[in-house]
Design an enzyme around this catalytic site. Structure first.
Site, mmCIF file in Angstrom:
data_model
loop_
_atom_site.group_PDB
_atom_site.id
_atom_site.type_symbol
_atom_site.label_atom_id
_atom_site.label_comp_id
_atom_site.label_asym_id
_atom_site.label_seq_id
_atom_site.Cartn_x
_atom_site.Cartn_y
_atom_site.Cartn_z
ATOM 1 N N ILE A 96 -26.923 16.603 -10.036
ATOM 2 C CA ILE A 96 -26.181 16.490 -8.847
ATOM 3 C C ILE A 96 -26.706 15.104 -7.897
ATOM 4 C CG2 ILE A 96 -26.986 18.190 -7.447
ATOM 5 C CD1 ILE A 96 -24.079 19.083 -7.094
ATOM 6 N N ASN A 100 -41.009 19.136 -13.592
ATOM 7 C CA ASN A 100 -41.779 19.697 -12.641
ATOM 8 C C ASN A 100 -42.012 21.295 -12.725
ATOM 9 O OD1 ASN A 100 -41.342 17.222 -11.259
ATOM 10 N ND2 ASN A 100 -39.545 17.651 -10.499
ATOM 11 N N GLY A 102 -43.311 20.619 -7.579
ATOM 12 C CA GLY A 102 -42.140 20.105 -6.932
ATOM 13 C C GLY A 102 -40.919 20.768 -7.501
ATOM 14 N N HIS A 112 -36.526 23.203 -16.869
ATOM 15 C CA HIS A 112 -35.677 21.881 -17.300
ATOM 16 C C HIS A 112 -36.355 20.734 -17.272
ATOM 17 C CE1 HIS A 112 -35.920 22.548 -12.858
ATOM 18 N NE2 HIS A 112 -35.776 21.168 -12.767
ATOM 19 N N LEU A 113 -35.767 19.818 -18.088
ATOM 20 C CA LEU A 113 -36.730 18.343 -18.293
ATOM 21 C C LEU A 113 -35.633 17.519 -17.598
ATOM 22 C CD1 LEU A 113 -37.605 19.985 -20.733
ATOM 23 C CD2 LEU A 113 -37.461 18.096 -22.087
HETATM 24 P P1 AMP Z 1 -36.603 20.334 -9.763
HETATM 25 O O1 AMP Z 1 -36.655 20.024 -8.393
HETATM 26 O O2 AMP Z 1 -37.504 19.752 -10.900
HETATM 27 O O3 AMP Z 1 -36.530 21.858 -10.007
HETATM 28 O O4 AMP Z 1 -35.190 19.773 -10.189
HETATM 29 C C1 AMP Z 1 -34.178 20.561 -9.760
HETATM 30 C C2 AMP Z 1 -32.841 19.345 -9.850
HETATM 31 O O5 AMP Z 1 -31.668 20.216 -10.088
HETATM 32 C C3 AMP Z 1 -32.978 18.591 -8.742
HETATM 33 O O6 AMP Z 1 -33.049 17.217 -9.363
HETATM 34 C C4 AMP Z 1 -31.446 18.760 -8.203
HETATM 35 O O7 AMP Z 1 -30.840 17.614 -7.782
HETATM 36 C C5 AMP Z 1 -30.510 19.473 -9.365
HETATM 37 N N1 AMP Z 1 -29.313 20.328 -9.273
HETATM 38 C C6 AMP Z 1 -29.739 21.298 -8.204
HETATM 39 N N2 AMP Z 1 -28.236 21.926 -8.257
HETATM 40 C C7 AMP Z 1 -27.551 21.131 -9.286
HETATM 41 C C8 AMP Z 1 -26.104 21.151 -9.713
HETATM 42 N N3 AMP Z 1 -25.120 22.280 -8.994
HETATM 43 N N4 AMP Z 1 -25.829 20.528 -10.834
HETATM 44 C C9 AMP Z 1 -26.696 19.514 -11.159
HETATM 45 N N5 AMP Z 1 -27.873 19.279 -10.850
HETATM 46 C C10 AMP Z 1 -28.318 20.093 -9.697
#
Ligand code: AMP
Ligand code: ZN
Length: 112
Positions: free
Chosen positions: A30, A85, A91, A98-99
């Site tokens: 997002i 992460n 982070g 997730h990747l």
């Molecule tokens: P991390 O910081 O590695 O845990 O990555 C989490 C990721 O999820 C971040 O890059 C956010 O931009 C993404 N994210 C959070 N909420 C959503 C959402 N509703 N749809 C798509 N991506 C999201």
């Protein structure tokens, strides 16, 4: 069930689907940090890579293979980066493994 990515997988929170199979789901981030930025998540709720065990090794390989397959379907002739992460210092902000697949521009190293 309060996990954001579990809700995205089940469809109660909308997302832009990119790829899915029996084990994983991939969707657009997002808040994209590159022209291509998507997330590959296992359907199984695993908090982080630190919580993945030996039983998860085939699944982890599947996620990496899915990321490579998705990257092949994108126009990324100069390469890309896959990031996992993990935990606070890593982070990680969403507690579902997730990747990140990032590409479409040169990516600096080391990361911040
Ligand atoms: P991390 O910081 O590695 O845990 O990555 C989490 C990721 O999820 C971040 O890059 C956010 O931009 C993404 N994210 C959070 N909420 C959503 C959402 N509703 N749809 C798509 N991506 C999201
Ligand atoms: Zn989850």
């Amino acid at each position: 069930m309060s996990c954001l990515f579990c809700k995205i997988i089940e469809g109660s929170i909308p997302s832009a689907a990119i790829y899915q199979d029996e084990l994983c789901y991939a969707f657009a981030d997002i808040n994209p940090q590159a022209p291509v930025h998507l997330l590959v998540v296992p359907r199984e709720h695993i908090v982080s890579l630190a919580e993945a065990g030996k039983d998860h090794l085939p699944l982890l390989g599947h996620l990496l293979g899915a990321a490579a397959e998705i990257a092949r379907s994108k126009d990324l002739p100069k390469g890309y980066r896959v990031v996992v992460n993990t935990g606070e210092d890593g982070g990680q902000t969403v507690g579902h493994l997730h990747l990140h697949l990032l590409g479409g521009r040169p990516l600096a190293w080391p990361p911040g």
